[in-house]
Motif scaffolding. Structure first.
Motif, PDB file in Angstrom:
ATOM      1  N   ASP A 100       0.707  -1.391  -0.012  1.00 56.03           N
ATOM      2  CA  ASP A 100      -0.039   0.017   0.092  1.00 56.03           C
ATOM      3  C   ASP A 100       0.693   1.204  -0.072  1.00 56.03           C
ATOM      4  O   ASP A 100       0.319   2.256  -0.118  1.00 56.03           O
ATOM      5  CB  ASP A 100      -0.841   0.093   1.205  1.00 56.03           C
ATOM      6  N   VAL A 101       2.176   1.173   0.260  1.00 58.01           N
ATOM      7  CA  VAL A 101       3.114   2.140   0.282  1.00 58.01           C
ATOM      8  C   VAL A 101       4.018   2.057  -0.820  1.00 58.01           C
ATOM      9  O   VAL A 101       5.016   1.359  -0.833  1.00 58.01           O
ATOM     10  CB  VAL A 101       3.852   2.371   1.579  1.00 58.01           C
ATOM     11  N   ARG A 220       0.571   5.811   3.586  1.00 62.43           N
ATOM     12  CA  ARG A 220       1.505   6.536   2.426  1.00 62.43           C
ATOM     13  C   ARG A 220       1.972   7.874   2.798  1.00 62.43           C
ATOM     14  O   ARG A 220       2.953   8.255   2.598  1.00 62.43           O
ATOM     15  CB  ARG A 220       1.117   5.974   1.249  1.00 62.43           C
TER      16      ARG A 220
END
Length: 353
Positions: A100-101, A220
C-alpha cells in the motif's frame, strides 16, 4: 483542551504557553560531561645514600605526537567502486515491503545548519553522477533556510525510475523563540497531517483550519523513519537544554511506532585525516569520541548513528564520500523496513476483525 497549544522548542528551551499543560514525566536533565585528573605515585629509594625514602611520581611515557588514527577500522567498510555500485543498486531497487506504500518517507530533523538539505543534495548527486544542489542549501545564515515541508524523491540514475525513498526536509530547530518548531507540528508531520509545502510558524500551529490539512492520513502519508541530523563540529557547543529536547522528542516519536537513527555530519571538520581521505573516518579517534558524545546527547546507542560527509565546495564526486553517503542511506532503510515489519501484524489483525 486544544491539543495544538503545544510547546515549542528552541534548542531545548520550551516556549511558554499559558494553555500548555506540563508533561507528566519531566524532561530529563541536561547532560553534563565532567572530567577528572589523577596522579600516580610510588615510593622509591635513593640508591646512592639508602638513608631515606622519598615519594616520586611514576614516569608516564611521553609521545612525540597525539595518536589521532587507529591502525584498523572500528566499523568494517569497503571503500571501493564495486561497493559504491552495490550500494547504489540496493538503494535504487528498494521498495517498501508494504504494497500500500509506493515510497518510504524519511524525515530529517535537526538544528539549523546541521546539514539536512546538504545531505539530500549529496545523496541525489551520487545518482546524478555529478555534484548538484537539488535542495536549497543555506550558507552563512543563523536561521533555518528551509521554512516549509519539502519532500524529495530520490531519483535513480539516468534512465531509471525514482527510487522507493523520499527524504523530507523541514524547518530546522532554531536558537530563538521565533525560529523554533513546536512539538505539535513535528508530530503532525510524522502523522502525515501536514500538507506538502506548508510554511511553519511557531505562533500558528498546524490544525484543521490549516490549508490542505490531512484529517485522515493514510500509511503512505506518514513518516516511516526519523533521521536526526547533528553537526559534529558543534556537538560541544549546542545549548545546554538540547539533550533534554531531543530525548523528549524521541519519546513522543517512539510512541508513534517510528524508529529513529542519527546522521553525524561535517565529520571532516573535526578530523584532519578524514578531511584528507574520507576512508579514514572509521579509524579516527576524534570521530569515534564525537559519536559517543552524540549518543549521550540524543539518548541513543552509537549503533544507530552513522557519520556523513556532505558535498559542499566540491565540483566532482569522490568514491569514498559516495560510499559513506550511500551507507548512511542503507542504514536508514534498515529501520524503515523495521517500521513496516512492525506495522504488518497490526494491519493483518485489523483486517481480520
Amino acid at each position: 483542551m486544544d491539543s495544538r497549544k503545544s510547546v515549542g522548542f528552541s534548542f531545548g528551551r520550551p516556549i511558554s504557553s499559558s494553555s500548555f499543560v506540563p508533561l507528566s514525566n519531566p524532561s530529563p536533565p541536561a547532560l553534563t560531561l565532567t572530567s577528572s585528573s589523577f596522579t600516580i605515585s610510588s615510593q622509591t629509594q635513593n640508591d646512592s645514600t639508602k638513608e631515606k625514602k622519598r615519594e616520586k611520581p611514576v614516569g608516564i611515557p611521553v609521545f612525540t605526537g597525539f595518536q589521532s588514527k587507529l591502525e584498523s577500522q572500528w566499523r568494517d567498510v569497503q571503500w571501493t567502486e564495486e561497493q559504491k555500485k552495490s550500494l547504489m543498486k540496493a538503494v535504487s531497487s528498494y521498495r517498501p515491503s508494504c504494497k500500500d506504500v509506493p515510497q518510504a518517507r524519511v524525515l530529517l530533523l535537526g538544528p539549523v545548519r546541521s546539514g539536512k538539505s546538504s545531505f539530500i543534495s549529496s545523496v541525489q548527486s551520487v545518482f546524478n553522477g555529478r555534484v548538484t544542489n537539488r535542495a536549497m542549501v543555506g550558507s552563512s545564515f543563523n536561521t533555518s533556510f528551509t521554512k516549509k515541508l519539502q519532500s524529495f524523491n530520490i531519483r535513480g540514475q539516468k534512465g531509471e525510475d525514482n527510487t522507493g525513498l523520499v527524504l523530507c526536509d523541514i524547518m530546522g530547530l532554531g536558537d530563538g523563540e521565533t525560529t523554533g518548531l513546536t512539538l505539535h507540528d513535528i508530530l503532525s508531520v510524522i502523522k502525515g497531517q501536514v500538507p506538502e509545502g506548508h510554511k511553519f510558524s511557531p505562533d500558528q500551529p498546524v490544525g484543521t483550519e490549516t490549508a490542505g490539512y490531512v484529517k485522515t492520513p493514510s500509511l503512505r502519508d506518514r513518516i516511516h523513519c526519523v533521521a536526526f541530523v547533528v553537526d559534529a563540529s558543534k556537538i560541544s557547543s549546542y545549548h545546554k537544554g538540547f539533550g533534554s529536547t531531543f530525548k523528549q522528542l524521541r519519546e513522543f516519536i517512539s510512541e508513534l511506532g517510528v524508529h529513529q537513527v542519527a546522521l553525524l555530519t561535517h565529520v571532516d571538520q573535526i578530523c584532519p585525516e578524514t578531511a584528507k581521505d574520507v576512508s579514514n573516518v572509521y579509524k579516527s579517534l576524534s570521530v569515534r569520541e564525537t559519536m559517543n558524545k552524540t549518543g549521550a546527547l540524543l539518548g541513543m546507542s552509537t549503533s544507530y548513528i552513522v557519520p556523513v560527509k556532505n558535498y559542499a565546495s566540491e565540483l566532482d564526486l569522490d568514491v569514498n564520500t559516495d560510499v559513506l553517503l550511500l551507507s548512511a542511506v542503507d542504514h536508514i532503510l534498515q529501520y524503515v523496513d523495521m517500521f513496516f515489519q512492525d506495522y504488518a501484524p497490526q494491519h493483518t489483525r485489523s483486517k481480520m476483525v
